[in-house]
Design a protein around this motif. Structure first.
Motif, PDB file in Angstrom:
ATOM      1  N   LEU A  64       1.279  -1.892  -0.466  1.00 35.23           N
ATOM      2  CA  LEU A  64       0.341   0.084  -0.452  1.00 35.23           C
ATOM      3  C   LEU A  64       0.570   1.502  -0.417  1.00 35.23           C
ATOM      4  O   LEU A  64       0.238   2.559  -0.741  1.00 35.23           O
ATOM      5  CB  LEU A  64      -0.573   0.157   1.084  1.00 35.23           C
ATOM      6  CG  LEU A  64      -2.139  -1.047   0.728  1.00 35.23           C
ATOM      7  CD1 LEU A  64      -2.911  -1.457   2.840  1.00 35.23           C
ATOM      8  CD2 LEU A  64      -2.852  -0.598   0.137  1.00 35.23           C
ATOM      9  N   LYS A  65       1.813   1.318   0.853  1.00 36.25           N
ATOM     10  CA  LYS A  65       3.021   2.601   0.674  1.00 36.25           C
ATOM     11  C   LYS A  65       2.776   2.640  -0.594  1.00 36.25           C
ATOM     12  O   LYS A  65       3.626   3.723  -0.722  1.00 36.25           O
ATOM     13  CB  LYS A  65       4.037   2.159   1.582  1.00 36.25           C
ATOM     14  CG  LYS A  65       4.985   3.180   2.232  1.00 36.25           C
ATOM     15  CD  LYS A  65       6.543   2.974   2.976  1.00 36.25           C
ATOM     16  CE  LYS A  65       7.126   4.235   3.120  1.00 36.25           C
ATOM     17  NZ  LYS A  65       8.055   3.724   4.154  1.00 36.25           N
ATOM     18  N   GLN A  66       4.088   1.338  -1.308  1.00 36.77           N
ATOM     19  CA  GLN A  66       4.478   1.963  -2.544  1.00 36.77           C
ATOM     20  C   GLN A  66       3.674   2.246  -3.582  1.00 36.77           C
ATOM     21  O   GLN A  66       4.079   3.449  -4.887  1.00 36.77           O
ATOM     22  CB  GLN A  66       5.396   0.141  -3.662  1.00 36.77           C
ATOM     23  CG  GLN A  66       6.203   0.132  -1.975  1.00 36.77           C
ATOM     24  CD  GLN A  66       7.245   0.895  -2.510  1.00 36.77           C
ATOM     25  OE1 GLN A  66       7.532   1.299  -3.223  1.00 36.77           O
ATOM     26  NE2 GLN A  66       7.772   0.422  -1.071  1.00 36.77           N
ATOM     27  N   GLN A  67       2.339   1.626  -3.582  1.00 33.63           N
ATOM     28  CA  GLN A  67       1.192   2.066  -4.148  1.00 33.63           C
ATOM     29  C   GLN A  67       0.671   3.520  -4.058  1.00 33.63           C
ATOM     30  O   GLN A  67       0.851   4.315  -4.944  1.00 33.63           O
ATOM     31  CB  GLN A  67       0.135   1.053  -4.097  1.00 33.63           C
ATOM     32  CG  GLN A  67       0.286   0.072  -4.579  1.00 33.63           C
ATOM     33  CD  GLN A  67      -1.335  -0.789  -4.584  1.00 33.63           C
ATOM     34  OE1 GLN A  67      -1.885  -0.465  -4.023  1.00 33.63           O
ATOM     35  NE2 GLN A  67      -1.929  -2.501  -5.048  1.00 33.63           N
ATOM     36  N   THR A  68       1.318   4.110  -2.923  1.00 34.20           N
ATOM     37  CA  THR A  68       0.934   5.457  -2.462  1.00 34.20           C
ATOM     38  C   THR A  68       1.822   5.999  -3.209  1.00 34.20           C
ATOM     39  O   THR A  68       1.545   7.362  -3.270  1.00 34.20           O
ATOM     40  CB  THR A  68       0.251   5.508  -0.987  1.00 34.20           C
ATOM     41  OG1 THR A  68      -0.867   5.346  -0.260  1.00 34.20           O
ATOM     42  CG2 THR A  68       0.068   6.754  -0.622  1.00 34.20           C
ATOM     43  N   LEU A  69       3.265   6.229  -2.520  1.00 29.87           N
ATOM     44  CA  LEU A  69       3.985   6.730  -3.021  1.00 29.87           C
ATOM     45  C   LEU A  69       3.517   6.463  -4.875  1.00 29.87           C
ATOM     46  O   LEU A  69       3.694   7.884  -5.522  1.00 29.87           O
ATOM     47  CB  LEU A  69       5.687   6.054  -3.596  1.00 29.87           C
ATOM     48  CG  LEU A  69       5.445   5.880  -1.830  1.00 29.87           C
ATOM     49  CD1 LEU A  69       6.895   4.891  -1.041  1.00 29.87           C
ATOM     50  CD2 LEU A  69       6.137   7.920  -1.246  1.00 29.87           C
ATOM     51  N   HIS A  70       3.686   5.528  -5.514  1.00 28.43           N
ATOM     52  CA  HIS A  70       2.924   5.804  -7.329  1.00 28.43           C
ATOM     53  C   HIS A  70       2.171   6.212  -7.376  1.00 28.43           C
ATOM     54  O   HIS A  70       2.208   7.218  -8.641  1.00 28.43           O
ATOM     55  CB  HIS A  70       2.912   3.941  -7.551  1.00 28.43           C
ATOM     56  CG  HIS A  70       2.917   3.956  -9.300  1.00 28.43           C
ATOM     57  ND1 HIS A  70       3.554   4.145 -10.002  1.00 28.43           N
ATOM     58  CD2 HIS A  70       2.265   3.744  -9.479  1.00 28.43           C
ATOM     59  CE1 HIS A  70       3.370   4.143 -10.688  1.00 28.43           C
ATOM     60  NE2 HIS A  70       2.477   3.988 -10.927  1.00 28.43           N
ATOM     61  N   LEU A  71       1.252   6.089  -6.597  1.00 26.02           N
ATOM     62  CA  LEU A  71      -0.052   7.092  -6.869  1.00 26.02           C
ATOM     63  C   LEU A  71       0.147   8.667  -7.262  1.00 26.02           C
ATOM     64  O   LEU A  71       0.094   9.686  -7.328  1.00 26.02           O
ATOM     65  CB  LEU A  71      -1.681   7.211  -6.248  1.00 26.02           C
ATOM     66  CG  LEU A  71      -1.767   5.376  -6.403  1.00 26.02           C
ATOM     67  CD1 LEU A  71      -3.688   5.500  -5.564  1.00 26.02           C
ATOM     68  CD2 LEU A  71      -2.428   5.457  -7.718  1.00 26.02           C
ATOM     69  N   GLU A  72       0.732   8.806  -5.884  1.00 25.10           N
ATOM     70  CA  GLU A  72       1.318  10.332  -5.675  1.00 25.10           C
ATOM     71  C   GLU A  72       2.219  10.621  -6.806  1.00 25.10           C
ATOM     72  O   GLU A  72       2.580  12.008  -7.378  1.00 25.10           O
ATOM     73  CB  GLU A  72       2.454  10.678  -4.344  1.00 25.10           C
ATOM     74  CG  GLU A  72       1.334  10.461  -3.257  1.00 25.10           C
ATOM     75  CD  GLU A  72       2.121  10.252  -1.946  1.00 25.10           C
ATOM     76  OE1 GLU A  72       3.310  10.613  -2.064  1.00 25.10           O
ATOM     77  OE2 GLU A  72       1.379  10.636  -0.420  1.00 25.10           O
ATOM     78  N   GLN A  73       3.263  10.263  -7.089  1.00 23.22           N
ATOM     79  CA  GLN A  73       4.144  10.062  -7.879  1.00 23.22           C
ATOM     80  C   GLN A  73       3.472  10.515  -9.818  1.00 23.22           C
ATOM     81  O   GLN A  73       3.564  11.423 -10.349  1.00 23.22           O
ATOM     82  CB  GLN A  73       5.033   9.363  -8.636  1.00 23.22           C
ATOM     83  CG  GLN A  73       6.431   9.508  -9.544  1.00 23.22           C
ATOM     84  CD  GLN A  73       7.254  10.522  -9.102  1.00 23.22           C
ATOM     85  OE1 GLN A  73       7.499  10.992  -7.754  1.00 23.22           O
ATOM     86  NE2 GLN A  73       8.125  11.011  -9.965  1.00 23.22           N
ATOM     87  N   THR A  74       2.256   9.353  -9.832  1.00 24.17           N
ATOM     88  CA  THR A  74       1.597   9.524 -11.101  1.00 24.17           C
ATOM     89  C   THR A  74       0.802  10.834 -11.174  1.00 24.17           C
ATOM     90  O   THR A  74       1.154  11.347 -11.551  1.00 24.17           O
ATOM     91  CB  THR A  74       0.645   8.572 -11.234  1.00 24.17           C
ATOM     92  OG1 THR A  74       1.539   7.093 -10.996  1.00 24.17           O
ATOM     93  CG2 THR A  74       0.181   8.574 -12.567  1.00 24.17           C
TER      94      THR A  74
END
Length: 466
Positions: free
Chosen positions: A167-177
């Motif tokens: 979830l943390k990686q997905q959150t970071l990915h979403l924030e980056q996106t």
């Protein structure tokens, strides 16, 4: 009472018990040894019982062991008196001890009868062994369940940690996106604005260029025609010194001598103005560069100069504003492979920021007095034979270190609401680093001015290959 007490402990008229054995030594000592050993055994048994009770405090009938101990001690004392009465016939005392022993033994027997049902209710060794086996099995089962529970807990914790990390990686990915989308949107908006501005500038330049060319092209023949007319007037005056009254009156009202002197100045001023307009039109067309969307060789100096022409009105002195001095320190540059229109966008953003800073400082008396010299210095040079470095320095109030760390972040701005979007320098950074594979750096300190250093390769393709 005293007499009774003396009788109780006296021998009286009794004879020792040894007379019954005719004082046969062996027989006497047989009884002495036997009674003594029995007494010692009786005395040792209570000691063992007391130790047993002290070690097993969980026994439900510990009091019966105390009764047995008292009974056995009393029995041991009777045997001691058996030895004692061999020589000392204190039969009252001996009988009293036996009576006490009888009382204790009888009470123990009665209590033991009442204890039998409770004792019979106690589980047998087989039952205890079975219960112990069942308990051990239950313990093993519970230990297995506990182990399985602990293992499940550990697995659950691992899965929770893995899921949390996912979830943390997905959150970071979403924030980056999201950040990339915001940057892309901002870039598209700014590109659209610059494209629209370029179209407007190109259209204005085209519309101005035609009449300016018409004026500029007709200035020379207009001058020639005016000179011919003045020469004709001189010839007419020479051959007709006394013209008709109406002609003489007209010549006096025209002030032909003044026209002869002022007309060349007018034509020269018109030519200078037309040249200036033509230079502005050329700069506008250079700045817009609608036909240069692809990478091509371009003159960096030409792009900087055209940008300064666009901003000339903001650089000139105005009431309450002393104007900004431009100092150029151009090196001997070759043409650079680049996107000329995008580079012009970088230049105009940096120049606009410097001018905005000067104008803001000018509104603050303390800063205006400290930074009375408003200078923008532009320097260019070749670095390492493969790079072009462009430095743009302004003598403004400078920028703090905290602001420098965020200055290229999208939507970050120190300007008041409505005066800045925070996109200009972010887009400049993308244009230099992504489109041109170069570097953009800001060097500043409060009170020391600000310098932006742009480094781009002379040939982007060569830099990519290397």
């Amino acid at each position: 009472m005293q007499e009774l007490w003396k009788t109780f402990f006296s021998s009286g008229s009794f004879i020792p018990h040894g007379h019954c054995y005719l004082w046969q030594t062996k027989l006497v000592w047989l009884h002495v040894a036997s009674d003594s050993i029995i007494a010692l055994a009786y005395f040792s048994i209570p000691i063992t019982l007391i130790y047993f009770i002290s070690q097993r405090k969980d026994l439900p009938f510990d009091w019966i062991f105390a009764m047995f101990g008292a009974f056995i001690v009393a029995c041991g004392i009777t045997h001691i008196f058996e030895v004692w009465t061999l020589w000392h016939p204190t039969y009252w005392l001996s009988g009293t001890v036996k009576a006490i022993t009888a009382t204790i033994s009888f009470a123990t027997a009665i209590l033991l009868v009442e204890l039998i049902p409770q004792a019979l209710a106690l589980p047998s060794p087989a039952q205890l062994e079975l219960a112990n086996s069942l308990l051990e099995a239950e313990i093993v089962e519970r230990q297995s369940a506990e182990t399985a529970l602990k293992q499940a807990k550990d697995e659950l914790e691992i899965r929770v940690e893995e899921r949390t990390e996912q979830l943390k990686q997905q959150t970071l990915h979403l924030e980056q996106t999201l950040l990339e989308l915001q940057q892309t949107q901002a870039k598209l908006i700014q590109s659209e604005k610059m494209s629209s501005l370029g179209q407007v500038v190109a259209g204005v330049a085209h519309e101005i260029n035609n009449p300016v060319n018409f004026i500029y092209g007709n200035l020379t023949p207009a001058g020639e025609y005016a000179n011919n007319l003045l020469e004709l007037a001189d010839i007419y005056k020479q051959h007709y010194p006394n013209p008709l009254p109406i002609v003489k009156q007209k010549l006096q009202s025209l002030d032909l001598d003044f026209i002869r002197e002022d007309l060349p100045k007018i034509l020269s001023s018109m030519k200078t103005g037309a040249d200036r307009i033509r230079d502005i039109v050329k700069s506008l067309r250079t700045f817009s560069r609608l036909d240069e969307a692809e990478m091509k060789l371009a003159d960096i100096h030409e792009g900087i100069d055209s940008t300064l022409v666009m901003l000339q009105n903001r650089l000139n002195p105005k009431p309450g504003f002393p104007g900004i001095e431009i100092i150029k320190d151009y090196g001997n540059l070759l043409k650079v492979e680049c996107y000329p229109g995008q580079l012009n966008q970088v230049f105009i953003n940096i120049f606009n920021n410097a001018i905005d800073a000067f104008e803001e400082n000018n509104e603050k008396p303390q800063l205006a007095s400290e930074n009375h010299l408003k200078i923008i210095k532009i320097s260019t040079k070749i670095v390492g034979e493969k790079w072009v470095e462009i430095g743009i320095f302004d003598s403004g109030s400078g920028i703090s270190e905290e602001v420098i760390e965020q200055i290229f972040n999208p939507f970050f701005t120190t300007k008041p609401v409505g005066k800045g979007t925070g996109l200009g320098l972010s887009i400049c950074y993308q244009i230099i680093t992504e489109r041109h594979k170069g570097e953009l750096e800001c060097i500043s300190a409060p009170g020391k001015g600000t310098e932006f250093i742009i480094k781009i390769p002379i040939s982007v393709k060569e830099s990519l290959n290397n």
